[in-house]
Scaffold this motif. Sequence first.
Motif, short mmCIF file in Angstrom:
data_model
loop_
_atom_site.label_atom_id
_atom_site.label_comp_id
_atom_site.label_asym_id
_atom_site.label_seq_id
_atom_site.Cartn_x
_atom_site.Cartn_y
_atom_site.Cartn_z
N MET A 242 0.83 -1.21 0.00
CA MET A 242 0.00 0.00 0.00
C MET A 242 0.87 1.26 0.00
O MET A 242 0.67 2.18 -0.81
CB MET A 242 -0.91 0.00 1.23
CG MET A 242 -1.86 1.18 1.32
SD MET A 242 -3.21 1.10 0.12
CE MET A 242 -4.24 -0.19 0.86
N TRP A 243 1.87 1.29 0.88
CA TRP A 243 2.68 2.51 1.04
C TRP A 243 3.59 2.76 -0.16
O TRP A 243 3.75 3.89 -0.59
CB TRP A 243 3.51 2.40 2.31
CG TRP A 243 2.69 2.36 3.56
CD1 TRP A 243 1.44 2.86 3.73
CD2 TRP A 243 3.06 1.77 4.81
NE1 TRP A 243 0.98 2.61 5.01
CE2 TRP A 243 1.96 1.95 5.70
CE3 TRP A 243 4.19 1.11 5.28
CZ2 TRP A 243 1.99 1.49 7.01
CZ3 TRP A 243 4.22 0.65 6.59
CH2 TRP A 243 3.13 0.84 7.44
N HIS A 244 4.20 1.69 -0.67
CA HIS A 244 5.24 1.87 -1.70
C HIS A 244 4.73 1.75 -3.13
O HIS A 244 5.31 2.36 -4.03
CB HIS A 244 6.37 0.86 -1.48
CG HIS A 244 7.11 1.06 -0.20
ND1 HIS A 244 8.06 2.04 -0.03
CD2 HIS A 244 7.02 0.41 1.00
CE1 HIS A 244 8.53 1.98 1.21
NE2 HIS A 244 7.92 1.01 1.84
N ALA A 245 3.67 0.97 -3.34
CA ALA A 245 3.24 0.71 -4.72
C ALA A 245 1.87 1.27 -5.06
O ALA A 245 1.49 1.28 -6.23
CB ALA A 245 3.24 -0.82 -4.98
N MET A 246 1.13 1.76 -4.05
CA MET A 246 -0.20 2.30 -4.33
C MET A 246 -0.31 3.79 -4.00
O MET A 246 -0.72 4.59 -4.83
CB MET A 246 -1.27 1.50 -3.58
CG MET A 246 -1.49 0.10 -4.15
SD MET A 246 -2.75 -0.84 -3.23
CE MET A 246 -4.17 0.24 -3.38
N VAL A 247 0.05 4.14 -2.77
CA VAL A 247 -0.12 5.53 -2.33
C VAL A 247 0.53 6.55 -3.28
O VAL A 247 -0.07 7.60 -3.56
CB VAL A 247 0.42 5.70 -0.89
CG1 VAL A 247 0.53 7.17 -0.51
CG2 VAL A 247 -0.49 4.96 0.09
N PRO A 248 1.73 6.27 -3.83
CA PRO A 248 2.33 7.27 -4.72
C PRO A 248 1.50 7.60 -5.96
O PRO A 248 1.70 8.65 -6.58
CB PRO A 248 3.66 6.61 -5.13
CG PRO A 248 3.98 5.68 -4.01
CD PRO A 248 2.66 5.14 -3.57
#
Length: 298
Positions: free
Chosen positions: A104-110
């Motif tokens: 979620m943090w590294h591959a989606m949120v951005p």
Amino acid sequence: MKARSDELQVFIAVIDCGSISAAAEQSGQTPSAISRTLSRLESKLDTTLINRTTRRMVLTEEGRYFYEHAKQILQQMETLEERLALRHQTPSGRLRVNAAAPFMWHAMVPYMAEFRARYPDIMLELNTNDLIIDLLEQSTDIAIRIGALADSTLHARSLGSSALSILASPQYLAEHGAPQRVEDLAGHSLLGFTQTETLNHWPLRHGGGDRWLIQPTLTASSGETLRQLAIAGHGITCLSHFMTHEDVSAGRLVEVLADATSGYRQPIHAVYYRNSQLALRIQCFLDFMQEKLERYTR
């Protein structure tokens, strides 16, 4: 004459339902109409698909082959129709997405700002959980799962795959040296997972195969915790490219034992229940994520 999609649907319905009468009841047609459609289809194909008696039906070899490919064709047609609908409709409503926190943090949120700008009428609800959840129980539309999928009644779509690397910080390597052989790992501090035993099999080639079972000296339940520990110099770990590529580029982490790495890639799937009311929201999100993940899942 060529076979039509409605004839394929009738043929598949007969096989799936187990009889002409059951297929007729499901489709709202008469058994005689179903039987005529089957005969017309066999005539067009110039082959017998089903051997029929008064008591049973048995697929011929040609019938089995045709059944498998006809189902694929109809699924592709359904997908095409959904994608064409996206060009004329505006996806809207709430979309609940679940993923492990590191993904979620590294591959989606951005990318969520771009997604929201592209689909302003979709209300995103993003939840994190490092364990496999029940989609219905958690009221979740899409779950992103990393690694091999277990058998499931859920629909799954591949979003790509991500390489695994053995990593450590420059600080750790300066203090302890870099392992030159897989066997050298026994003399190092290894950072592994607490609960998922398979994740402690690192993709390393050695005399006994291409996976090396580590004995971690420090464990954590989350990949993000292991990432932070590795950056802080606590030891060597094995993590996916999607969450560490920026650390490697910035020099916070360094790959070790690259020549011994087997090249295994973790598959990334989105799983979901098929639901026509949600199809547009689900489809556009999956298309968007697949597009974004191509940069480091190839």
